[in-house]
Design an enzyme around this catalytic site. Structure first.
Site, short mmCIF file in Angstrom:
data_model
loop_
_atom_site.label_atom_id
_atom_site.label_comp_id
_atom_site.label_asym_id
_atom_site.label_seq_id
_atom_site.Cartn_x
_atom_site.Cartn_y
_atom_site.Cartn_z
N LYS A 1 -13.52 -16.30 3.51
CA LYS A 1 -14.71 -15.51 3.88
C LYS A 1 -15.87 -15.83 2.94
CE LYS A 1 -12.08 -11.97 6.16
NZ LYS A 1 -11.36 -10.70 5.97
N GLY B 1 -5.53 -10.04 0.19
CA GLY B 1 -4.14 -10.10 0.65
C GLY B 1 -3.42 -11.41 0.35
N GLY C 1 -11.86 -5.02 2.76
CA GLY C 1 -13.31 -4.87 2.94
C GLY C 1 -13.92 -3.93 1.92
N ARG D 1 0.84 -1.21 0.00
CA ARG D 1 0.00 0.00 0.00
C ARG D 1 0.86 1.25 0.00
NH1 ARG D 1 -4.84 -1.70 4.10
NH2 ARG D 1 -6.17 -2.70 2.54
C1 3PG Z 1 -8.03 -2.17 5.45
O1 3PG Z 1 -6.95 -2.60 5.85
O2 3PG Z 1 -8.88 -2.89 4.90
C2 3PG Z 1 -8.28 -0.69 5.53
O3 3PG Z 1 -7.14 0.01 5.90
C3 3PG Z 1 -9.42 -0.39 6.45
O4 3PG Z 1 -9.09 -0.77 7.74
P1 3PG Z 1 -10.24 -1.01 8.82
O5 3PG Z 1 -10.94 -2.26 8.43
O6 3PG Z 1 -9.51 -1.10 10.13
O7 3PG Z 1 -11.16 0.19 8.77
#
Ligand code: 3PG
Length: 412
Positions: free
Chosen positions: A204, A359, A382, A40
């Site tokens: 998931k 990931g 997400g 990232r």
């Molecule tokens: C992630 O890693 O999916 C994003 O940075 C969002 O993180 P979070 O689910 O802690 O909001």
């Protein structure tokens, strides 16, 4: 000016301006505070290169309160400096006097990274943009900034103040990461070129079912191939005896209800959903190939798709013109069971437009040295699932509103 419903860097004159950029630098970290995967961090370099003559203020988060890797952004600034080949100054403050003084004294070409925005607990409250625009961080920082860019696709499913709070009060657009995510993912969701295939795996189950329902219902996918745990749930739904250990795993993850959902999906889109015809069981870390019609072990876990399925699925994938891969096909951490995932990845590189998300599977792509062969590697977790499921992301919606406001103001 773009024909899109959001603005980009190209719509603004950024030279000499102070630009606040929401980036997503959230990375896996070890207990010593080392960043384990800097994908990232590297991703935002393109945006920063296009803002070389501006004063860039980066705002970001690392992890969540209560987690072991909920920590400072200092290591992120060091890594960013390395990839950008210029100093990214870490500022140990978010919106206080120190942060504002630092911003006010910036010169063209300077880049600073503010402290973890989630250290300010109000950040994590989900509220609409207008409400977020009235919070202290926005009120304190906005007067020092000319333009806001949201480059953090991966956190845009959160209506957090650093994601949506600046858009009502500043000219706002998308950074390069956000722009590429939206353009590429829209191609994937719509199945820009046919045939279009989604290959959904990982652990998931609910995520995969949500995405499958959306892309099959909206016609974006000609086929959905299930692998990983969702394939086991769908096999169970279709009447295959996947064995107690596999059923128990699905239940232990809270996905029992997903078997019913999978049944509904199969009833509706039977010919469009591809399920494994054989699987690889894990017998003391050795692959045991079994056709699904002959499955009868209650104790051996299914850890990969089987060889015949690999042949069938890879053939379909390499003949597709649009391919979206999310989640590994098996337990790819164990070399013996990484076969399905690896062959699917290789097949996707021989297809047309290819997108990869998630990931674990992206780590496997890196391991194979094939990242450059994909049209797009999503930074989202997400957020990606929500977007592929057809949900509106607050961060993206806020950019659309900002674009409208910008053009309306220009008309006056
Ligand atoms: C992630 O890693 O999916 C994003 O940075 C969002 O993180 P979070 O689910 O802690 O909001």
């Amino acid at each position: 000016m773009t024909s899109r419903n959001f603005l980009t860097i190209d719509d603004f004159d950024t030279d000499g301006k102070t630009i606040l950029v929401r980036v997503d630098l959230n990375s896996p970290m070890d207990p010593q505070g080392n960043i384990l995967d800097d994908m990232r961090i590297r991703s935002h370099v393109a945006t920063l290169k296009d803002l070389e003559d501006a004063k860039v203020v980066l705002i970001a988060h690392q992890s969540r309160p209560g987690k072991k890797d909920f920590t400072t952004m200092k290591p992120h600034a060091s890594l960013m400096s390395k990839y950008l080949s210029k100093q990214v100054t870490y500022v140990d403050d978010i919106f206080g006097t120190y942060a504002r003084t630092q911003i006010a004294s910036m010169e063209n070409g300077d880049v600073i990274l503010l402290e973890n925005v989630r250290f300010y607990s109000e950040e994590s409250l989900e509220r609409p943009p207008l409400e977020q625009s009235k919070t202290y961080p926005v009120k304190k920082l906005a007067p020092f900034v000319d333009i806001f860019l949201n480059d953090a696709f991966a956190v845009s499913h959160r209506s957090h103040l650093s994601v949506v709070g600046f858009t009502p009060v500043l000219p706002s657009g998308a950074g390069r990461v956000m722009e590429k995510e939206l353009v590429s993912l829209d191609k994937g969701i719509k199945g820009a070129e046919r045939p279009s295939i989604f290959v959904l795996g990982g652990a998931k189950v609910d995520d995969s079912i949500r995405v499958a329902e959306n892309v099959l219902a909206n016609g974006g996918a000609d086929r959905v191939l299930f692998t990983g745990v969702v394939a086991n749930a769908a096999l169970a739904a279709s009447g295959v005896n996947i064995g107690k250990v596999n059923l128990d795993f699905i239940k232990s993850q809270g996905y029992e209800d997903q078997i019913e959902k999978a049944r509904g999906l199969l009833a509706k889109f039977d010919d469009k959903v591809g399920l494994p015809k054989d699987v690889a069981l894990n017998d003391s870390k050795k692959r045991v190939e079994v056709p699904v019609s002959e499955l009868n072990s209650d104790s051996l876990p299914i850890n990969d798709i089987g060889l015949e399925t690999i042949v069938d699925f890879t053939k379909e994938i390499e003949n597709a013109k649009t391919v979206v891969l999310n989640g590994p096909a098996g337990v790819s951490e164990i070399a013996e069971f990484a076969l399905g995932t690896r062959e699917i990845i290789k097949a996707a590189t021989r297809s047309g437009f290819s997108i990869i998300g998630g990931g674990h599977i992206s780590a496997e792509v890196d391991h194979l040295g094939l990242a450059h062969r994909f049209s797009h590697i999503s930074t989202g977790g997400g957020a990606l699932i929500d977007y592929l499921s057809g949900e509106k992301l607050p961060g993206v919606e806020a950019l659309k509103v900002a674009s409208k406001t910008y053009f309306e103001a220009k008309k006056i």
